[in-house]
Motif scaffolding. Structure first.
Motif, PDB file in Angstrom:
ATOM      1  N   THR A  91       1.678  50.253  24.173  1.00 21.94           N
ATOM      2  CA  THR A  91       1.804  49.873  22.770  1.00 21.94           C
ATOM      3  C   THR A  91       0.563  50.287  21.995  1.00 21.94           C
ATOM      4  OG1 THR A  91       3.255  47.999  23.257  1.00 21.94           O
ATOM      5  CG2 THR A  91       2.020  47.919  21.190  1.00 21.94           C
ATOM      6  N   ALA A  92       0.785  51.059  20.925  1.00 17.86           N
ATOM      7  CA  ALA A  92      -0.325  51.594  20.126  1.00 17.86           C
ATOM      8  C   ALA A  92       0.257  52.403  18.972  1.00 17.86           C
ATOM      9  CB  ALA A  92      -1.236  52.480  20.973  1.00 17.86           C
ATOM     10  N   VAL A  93      -0.609  52.791  18.070  1.00 13.87           N
ATOM     11  CA  VAL A  93      -0.277  53.829  17.096  1.00 13.87           C
ATOM     12  C   VAL A  93      -0.622  55.168  17.735  1.00 13.87           C
ATOM     13  CG1 VAL A  93      -0.717  54.774  14.812  1.00 13.87           C
ATOM     14  CG2 VAL A  93      -0.687  52.288  15.147  1.00 13.87           C
ATOM     15  N   TYR A  94       0.332  56.072  17.736  1.00  9.05           N
ATOM     16  CA  TYR A  94       0.153  57.384  18.347  1.00  9.05           C
ATOM     17  C   TYR A  94      -0.088  58.422  17.255  1.00  9.05           C
ATOM     18  CZ  TYR A  94       1.411  55.692  22.937  1.00  9.05           C
ATOM     19  OH  TYR A  94       1.410  55.031  24.144  1.00  9.05           O
ATOM     20  N   TYR A  95      -1.117  59.240  17.475  1.00  8.94           N
ATOM     21  CA  TYR A  95      -1.504  60.271  16.525  1.00  8.94           C
ATOM     22  C   TYR A  95      -1.417  61.641  17.187  1.00  8.94           C
ATOM     23  CZ  TYR A  95      -3.690  56.402  13.981  1.00  8.94           C
ATOM     24  OH  TYR A  95      -3.943  55.222  13.309  1.00  8.94           O
ATOM     25  N   CYS A  96      -0.911  62.620  16.456  1.00  9.63           N
ATOM     26  CA  CYS A  96      -1.057  63.991  16.923  1.00  9.63           C
ATOM     27  C   CYS A  96      -2.191  64.634  16.138  1.00  9.63           C
ATOM     28  CB  CYS A  96       0.236  64.794  16.799  1.00  9.63           C
ATOM     29  SG  CYS A  96       0.681  65.300  15.141  1.00  9.63           S
ATOM     30  N   ALA A  97      -2.763  65.667  16.748  1.00 11.68           N
ATOM     31  CA  ALA A  97      -3.916  66.318  16.162  1.00 11.68           C
ATOM     32  C   ALA A  97      -3.921  67.791  16.528  1.00 11.68           C
ATOM     33  CB  ALA A  97      -5.196  65.646  16.643  1.00 11.68           C
ATOM     34  N   ALA A  98      -4.523  68.593  15.665  1.00  9.67           N
ATOM     35  CA  ALA A  98      -4.647  70.033  15.884  1.00  9.67           C
ATOM     36  C   ALA A  98      -6.111  70.404  15.934  1.00  9.67           C
ATOM     37  CB  ALA A  98      -3.949  70.796  14.765  1.00  9.67           C
ATOM     38  N   GLY A  99      -6.474  71.227  16.908  1.00  8.86           N
ATOM     39  CA  GLY A  99      -7.868  71.592  17.084  1.00  8.86           C
ATOM     40  C   GLY A  99      -8.059  73.080  17.246  1.00  8.86           C
ATOM     41  N   ALA A 100      -9.199  73.576  16.765  1.00  6.95           N
ATOM     42  CA  ALA A 100      -9.503  75.002  16.834  1.00  6.95           C
ATOM     43  C   ALA A 100     -10.273  75.369  18.096  1.00  6.95           C
ATOM     44  CB  ALA A 100     -10.287  75.431  15.596  1.00  6.95           C
ATOM     45  N   VAL A 101     -10.612  74.390  18.927  1.00  7.91           N
ATOM     46  CA  VAL A 101     -11.374  74.654  20.147  1.00  7.91           C
ATOM     47  C   VAL A 101     -10.441  75.198  21.235  1.00  7.91           C
ATOM     48  CG1 VAL A 101     -13.106  72.917  19.624  1.00  7.91           C
ATOM     49  CG2 VAL A 101     -11.030  72.271  20.874  1.00  7.91           C
ATOM     50  N   LEU A 102     -11.022  75.592  22.378  1.00  5.69           N
ATOM     51  CA  LEU A 102     -10.217  76.102  23.487  1.00  5.69           C
ATOM     52  C   LEU A 102      -9.509  74.976  24.230  1.00  5.69           C
ATOM     53  CD1 LEU A 102     -12.515  78.887  24.984  1.00  5.69           C
ATOM     54  CD2 LEU A 102     -10.430  79.166  23.641  1.00  5.69           C
TER      55      LEU A 102
END
Length: 123
Positions: A91-102
């Protein structure tokens, strides 16, 4: 710039399943690694899963290995998180994220974030 919108959260019972989606707009998501994080009330945001730009490499937090699967469809600019065998501690708030790293396992590896979607698992 990339805008991310999560969907698919909700209420599930222990042992149940949910699939989260994260759709990107703006710059193509294939330019970024994608990650999923979660944040429970009163706790810091924690790494859940990550997937490489082409989708060939994935990694998971130990707490979700074998239960969660991350995938992506770059033609649809969408990343998914299939969550099976859910537990109340998921149980939580789920976040997606985009990153420029490898590759990235920390919040600071990611440049863009969605608004989050609530997942609640009842016991």
């Amino acid at each position: 710039q990339v805008q991310l919108v999560e969907s698919g959260g909700g209420l599930a019972q222990t042992g149940g399943s949910l699939r989260l989606s994260c759709t990107a707009s703006g710059r193509a998501s294939s330019n970024y690694i994608m990650g999923w994080f979660r944040q429970a009330p009163g706790k810091e945001r924690m790494f859940v899963a990550t997937i490489s730009r082409g989708g060939g490499a994935t990694d998971y937090a130990d707490s979700v290995k074998g239960r969660f699967t991350v995938s992506r469809d770059n033609a649809k600019n969408t990343v998914y998180l299939q969550m099976n065998s859910l537990k109340p501690e998921d149980t939580a708030v789920y976040y997606c994220a985009a990153g420029a790293v490898l590759s990235g396992y920390r919040t600071y590896d990611y440049n863009y974030w969605g608004q989050g979607t609530q997942v609640t698992v009842s016991s």
